[in-house]
Design an enzyme around this catalytic site. Structure first.
Site, PDB file in Angstrom:
ATOM      1  CG  ASP A 183      -1.988   1.012   1.230  1.00  0.00           C
ATOM      2  OD1 ASP A 183      -1.977   1.870   0.317  1.00  0.00           O
ATOM      3  OD2 ASP A 183      -2.852   0.971   2.124  1.00  0.00           O
ATOM      4  CG  HIS A 185      -1.484   4.751   3.585  1.00  0.00           C
ATOM      5  ND1 HIS A 185      -1.694   5.824   4.408  1.00  0.00           N
ATOM      6  CD2 HIS A 185      -2.268   3.756   4.054  1.00  0.00           C
ATOM      7  CE1 HIS A 185      -2.570   5.486   5.351  1.00  0.00           C
ATOM      8  NE2 HIS A 185      -2.943   4.244   5.147  1.00  0.00           N
ATOM      9  CD  GLU A 209      -4.891  -0.354  -0.366  1.00  0.00           C
ATOM     10  OE1 GLU A 209      -4.911  -1.599  -0.340  1.00  0.00           O
ATOM     11  OE2 GLU A 209      -5.331   0.336   0.575  1.00  0.00           O
ATOM     12  CD  GLU A 235      -7.614   3.486   1.742  1.00  0.00           C
ATOM     13  OE1 GLU A 235      -7.100   2.411   1.345  1.00  0.00           O
ATOM     14  OE2 GLU A 235      -7.287   4.030   2.789  1.00  0.00           O
ATOM     15  CG  HIS A 285     -10.850   0.588   2.870  1.00  0.00           C
ATOM     16  ND1 HIS A 285     -11.386   1.489   3.757  1.00  0.00           N
ATOM     17  CD2 HIS A 285      -9.505   0.654   3.025  1.00  0.00           C
ATOM     18  CE1 HIS A 285     -10.397   2.094   4.418  1.00  0.00           C
ATOM     19  NE2 HIS A 285      -9.245   1.610   4.004  1.00  0.00           N
TER      20      HIS A 285
END
Ligand SMILES: [Mg+2]
Length: 382
Positions: A183, A185, A209, A235, A285
């Site tokens: 991720d 992020h 991700e 997400e 998510h």
């Protein structure tokens, strides 16, 4: 049946629950929360409740449309999370009233269980190899880790080296057959995302991700061309109207709507169906609490393109309370061989321990994500 009361409960570690009561003695639960903005979402739920009191809770689609369209302003994390929790609770009531799990009301399950993955290594990826090994020993067949800490728009190559060493250490610890997701992020900007995507190409990742933030969708096709790893994001998107841009732009292989942020069960199912039409996979998510996970699993049961489920058992955020603490019976979330069985009980398939919720409300929380800064003092994406 009529709605008589809507009550929110702010509970540790960082969650918000909602309970909707009816004159039939049936109550439904939902989890309307944005991490770090729980009080704001609670205020939004309170405002939306003016419309719902006295209404039949089973007219879920109409309530969704009124709460979405009827207020003139719409969308975004706060309103869509408030709507999400309400929607989950309405489905819970509907299922309980008919003594059926929600997925049976949505057409019946296409699967009995779904693969789950475990977070490893926390906010600042450290000791990830040991954590990955421990997760595999607990039966998980897939794990996800943060790639980096703070990364500047253009940063030094030692940050890249650290990512590669970390990912290699995890691979060495668990072998090539364990699913490994990385991720970014949204911490990484496009110049460094290009470098990282190329360098990570040999590691056979399950997915990468949020290689860049979702507001930089136009960069995704270019990044996708650099890496064989599927790209996942979503997400921080909240509706079909947000996701249509993702699907039209292309380059995304896996969407990750959060049924506690993206308008609940009703909206997330529609988002998933849109993605299915583009042959795009679904990985919901859910770093949240037990009601959110129960709602996720009802969706996993009926969304054909779902292949894996995030869950928060033992996640780094859950220091004060963990996923199972608020349940009367912990059995619905028993993991086995890296899978969780779709709960088959009425409604969302779980029973919330009201007495324990009341106890923990006394503690409440004011959870905020950390504020990070770069070496030069400017704020960093967390
Ligand atoms: Mg993420």
């Amino acid at each position: 049946m009529k709605i008589t009361a809507i009550t929110t409960f702010l509970v540790p570690p960082r969650w918000l629950f909602v309970r909707i009561d009816t004159d039939a003695g049936i109550s439904g639960w939902g989890e309307p929360v944005v991490e770090g903005r729980a009080h704001t979402v609670a205020a939004a739920v309170d405002e939306l409740s003016d419309y719902l009191i006295g209404k039949d809770p089973r007219h879920i689609e109409d309530h969704w449309q009124v709460l979405y369209r009827g207020g003139f302003y719409r969308g975004g994390p706060i309103l869509m999370s408030a709507l999400a929790g309400i929607d989950q609770a309405l489905w819970d009531i509907h299922g309980k009233a008919l003594n059926q799990p929600v997925h049976k009301l949505l057409g019946g399950p296409v699967r009995d269980r779904i693969r789950v993955y475990s977070w490893i290594g926390g906010d600042r990826p450290a000791d990830t190899a040991r954590a990955a090994k421990a997760a595999v020993e607990r039966g998980f067949t897939a794990v996800k880790m943060n790639a980096t800490e703070e990364v500047q728009f253009v940063d030094s190559h030692d940050k890249v080296t650290k990512v590669l060493e970390n990912v290699q250490a995890v691979r060495d610890a668990v072998g090539k057959d364990i699913g490994l997701a990385v991720d970014f992020h949204g911490r990484v900007h496009k110049p460094m995302a290009r470098v990282l995507m190329r360098e990570l190409a040999p590691f056979g990742l399950m997915f990468i991700e949020e290689p860049v933030l979702s507001e930089h969708l136009e960069a995704i096709p270019e990044l996708a061309a650099l890496s064989p790893a599927p790209i996942a994001l979503g997400e921080r998107l909240y509706s079909r109207f947000d996701f249509k841009r993702v699907l039209q732009t292309g380059g995304v292989d896996i969407i990750q709507p959060d049924p506690s942020h993206a308008g609940g069960i009703t909206e997330t199912r529609k988002i998933a169906a849109m993605a299915e039409a583009y042959d795009v996979a679904l990985a919901l998510h859910c770093p949240l609490g037990p009601i959110a996970l129960a709602a996720n699993l009802q969706l996993d049961a009926v969304c054909y393109n779902a292949f894996i489920q995030e869950q928060s058992l033992g996640i780094h955020y859950n220091a004060a309370n963990d996923l199972l603490d608020y349940l009367v019976d912990r059995a619905p979330f028993a993991y086995n061989e890296g899978y969780v069985t779709i709960p088959d009980g009425p409604g969302l398939g779980i029973e919330i321990n009201q007495q324990y919720v009341d106890e923990r409300v006394a503690e409440g929380h004011r959870w905020r994500n950390p504020i990070w800064r770069h070496a030069d003092g400017s704020v960093a994406e967390w």
